[in-house]
Write an enzyme that holds these catalytic residues in place. Structure first.
Site, PDB file in Angstrom:
ATOM      1  N   ASP A  93     -57.430  62.735  32.581  1.00 31.81           N
ATOM      2  CA  ASP A  93     -58.276  62.418  31.422  1.00 31.81           C
ATOM      3  C   ASP A  93     -58.730  63.703  30.748  1.00 31.81           C
ATOM      4  O   ASP A  93     -58.800  63.775  29.512  1.00 31.81           O
ATOM      5  CB  ASP A  93     -59.524  61.635  31.847  1.00 31.81           C
ATOM      6  CG  ASP A  93     -59.176  60.405  32.660  1.00 31.81           C
ATOM      7  OD1 ASP A  93     -58.053  59.898  32.499  1.00 31.81           O
ATOM      8  OD2 ASP A  93     -60.029  59.963  33.447  1.00 31.81           O
TER       9      ASP A  93
HETATM   10  C1  26A Z   1     -58.579  48.823  33.873  1.00 35.51           C
HETATM   11  N1  26A Z   1     -58.765  49.927  34.775  1.00 35.51           N
HETATM   12  C2  26A Z   1     -58.198  49.783  36.084  1.00 35.51           C
HETATM   13  C3  26A Z   1     -59.443  51.076  34.360  1.00 35.51           C
HETATM   14  C4  26A Z   1     -59.684  52.177  35.207  1.00 35.51           C
HETATM   15  C5  26A Z   1     -60.316  53.299  34.651  1.00 35.51           C
HETATM   16  N2  26A Z   1     -60.693  53.372  33.373  1.00 35.51           N
HETATM   17  C6  26A Z   1     -60.446  52.298  32.618  1.00 35.51           C
HETATM   18  N3  26A Z   1     -59.839  51.169  33.080  1.00 35.51           N
HETATM   19  N4  26A Z   1     -59.445  52.443  36.520  1.00 35.51           N
HETATM   20  C7  26A Z   1     -59.909  53.686  36.763  1.00 35.51           C
HETATM   21  N5  26A Z   1     -60.445  54.203  35.641  1.00 35.51           N
HETATM   22  C8  26A Z   1     -61.079  55.504  35.437  1.00 35.51           C
HETATM   23  O1  26A Z   1     -60.148  56.512  35.603  1.00 35.51           O
HETATM   24  C9  26A Z   1     -60.920  57.695  35.723  1.00 35.51           C
HETATM   25  C10 26A Z   1     -60.098  58.784  36.361  1.00 35.51           C
HETATM   26  O2  26A Z   1     -58.950  59.036  35.651  1.00 35.51           O
HETATM   27  C11 26A Z   1     -62.181  55.804  36.415  1.00 35.51           C
HETATM   28  O3  26A Z   1     -63.412  55.297  35.965  1.00 35.51           O
HETATM   29  C12 26A Z   1     -62.161  57.329  36.487  1.00 35.51           C
HETATM   30  O4  26A Z   1     -63.285  57.906  35.865  1.00 35.51           O
END
Ligand code: 26A
Length: 347
Positions: free
Chosen positions: A302
């Site tokens: 990210d």
């Molecule tokens: C729909 N899903 C599974 C998700 C996520 C996500 N953000 C949005 N949608 N699953 C994990 N994360 C985020 O990825 C970040 C790390 O790359 C987590 O909240 C974490 O901050």
């Protein structure tokens, strides 16, 4: 350089609070998790949040594209980035708001009246992180919110859109509304692949967005999942990047650029020019940091996207944008979770 103050970059996705703790093989096994993955929580996973809290979990602002938005605003002049998503009316939402405020990120949330703010359980084992997300309110995002005049004005003002692919499980219509706005007005539209399960299980909505990608970003496992679900008979990352760059494109005034990160290995970039010729491939080494400096890699991808899209928003050359991504990622992995160092460092 952009002067700021006009929210040139708009990001959309799922605002989540990360509940992050160090785990072990037994904890991963208990919930059937892979060491390095991101999944949607099912009923059988719901105990993990309590388990993590009993391991002294830290509560950290998360949500992949929200991390990217915070990262981009960390670099850009004040009031450059706006982030949209859905939260509940609770303490977790206040934590997200205050993390956004710390870096000057403008958040325009839809507040759901019934669901709590979404949570992401993050299990750290060594340099791996396994994420298990209960979307809750984040799953209640509605295009009506985006299209309301007080929110849509941000879409009209923005010059660059960054959409987290994770949002494909929530509101494809909202994503496509931004994509259409970009194509119609020759603005920039960028999408992240987010996690292997997106190209694997949300192939159709992902493919609907493909013609609008000016930039598509992912890591090597996401690229491989894309290749598999799209029947590409290759596991070569440069070949997959070339394929992504060559897919049909709606706005032919802009070239398509596919960017695949590979952890500590060089980032692969495939560019197809607007005339649709054969893609050009380039490799860019990451900023090396010693293992002892790594706190955790949660949010590294990210942060890369945040640095990259900040550069794009400033109209910097591609090589500089990639380097800004590598720079911000190298800062973020020194911090706990998807965070950035203070006092601020400058690129
Ligand atoms: C729909 N899903 C599974 C998700 C996520 C996500 N953000 C949005 N949608 N699953 C994990 N994360 C985020 O990825 C970040 C790390 O790359 C987590 O909240 C974490 O901050």
């Amino acid at each position: 350089m952009a002067s700021g103050g006009n929210y040139e970059l708009l990001c959309l996705e799922n605002p989540l609070l990360d509940i992050q703790a160090t785990g072990d093989e037994a904890l991963l096994q208990k919930y059937g998790l892979k060491a390095n993955d991101a999944i949607l929580a099912e009923e059988k996973h719901m105990g993990i949040y309590e388990d993590l809290l009993s391991r002294k979990a830290k509560l950290i602002a998360g949500g992949a594209a929200q991390n990217t938005a915070r990262g981009a605003q960390y670099i850009l002049p004040p009031d450059s980035v706006v982030y949209i998503g859905c939260v509940g009316r609770d303490k977790f939402a206040e934590t997200l708001e205050s993390a956004a405020k710390d870096v000057g990120l403008k958040v325009v949330y839809r507040y759901d009246e019934t669901q709590p703010t979404g949570r992401c359980g993050v299990v750290i084992t060594g340099h791996d992180r396994s994420m298990c997300t209960d979307l809750a309110a984040a799953n209640c995002y509605k295009i009506d919110h985006l299209k309301s005049p007080e929110v849509w004005k941000y879409a009209e003002a923005a010059k660059v859109f960054y959409v987290g692919g994770f949002h494909l499980t929530v509101s494809p219509p909202a994503i496509l509304a931004l994509a259409e706005e970009a194509a119609a007005k020759d603005k920039i539209f960028m999408l992240s692949l987010s996690a292997p399960f997106i190209p694997e299980f949300f192939k159709d909505p992902l493919d609907q967005t493909a013609p609008y990608w000016d930039y598509v970003v992912g890591n090597e496992t996401e690229a491989l999942a894309y290749a598999k679900s799209h029947g590409l008979s290759t596991t070569s990352i440069p070949e997959i990047a070339s394929h992504l760059a060559s897919l049909p494109k709606k706005n032919t005034k802009r070239s398509r650029i596919a960017i695949i990160t590979q952890g500590t290995d060089p980032t692969i970039v495939a560019t197809t020019d607007a005339s649709g010729g054969k893609p050009t491939l380039k490799e860019f080494p990451v900023h090396a940091i010693s293992k002892s400096e790594i706190t955790d890699t949660n949010g590294a991808g990210d942060a890369f996207a945040g640095g990259f899209v900040a550069g794009i928003t400033q109209g910097k050359p591609l090589e500089t944008c990639i380097d800004m991504g590598h720079w911000l990622a190298s800062l973020s992995i020194r911090e706990l979770g998807p965070s950035y160092p203070f006092p601020k460092k400058t690129y």
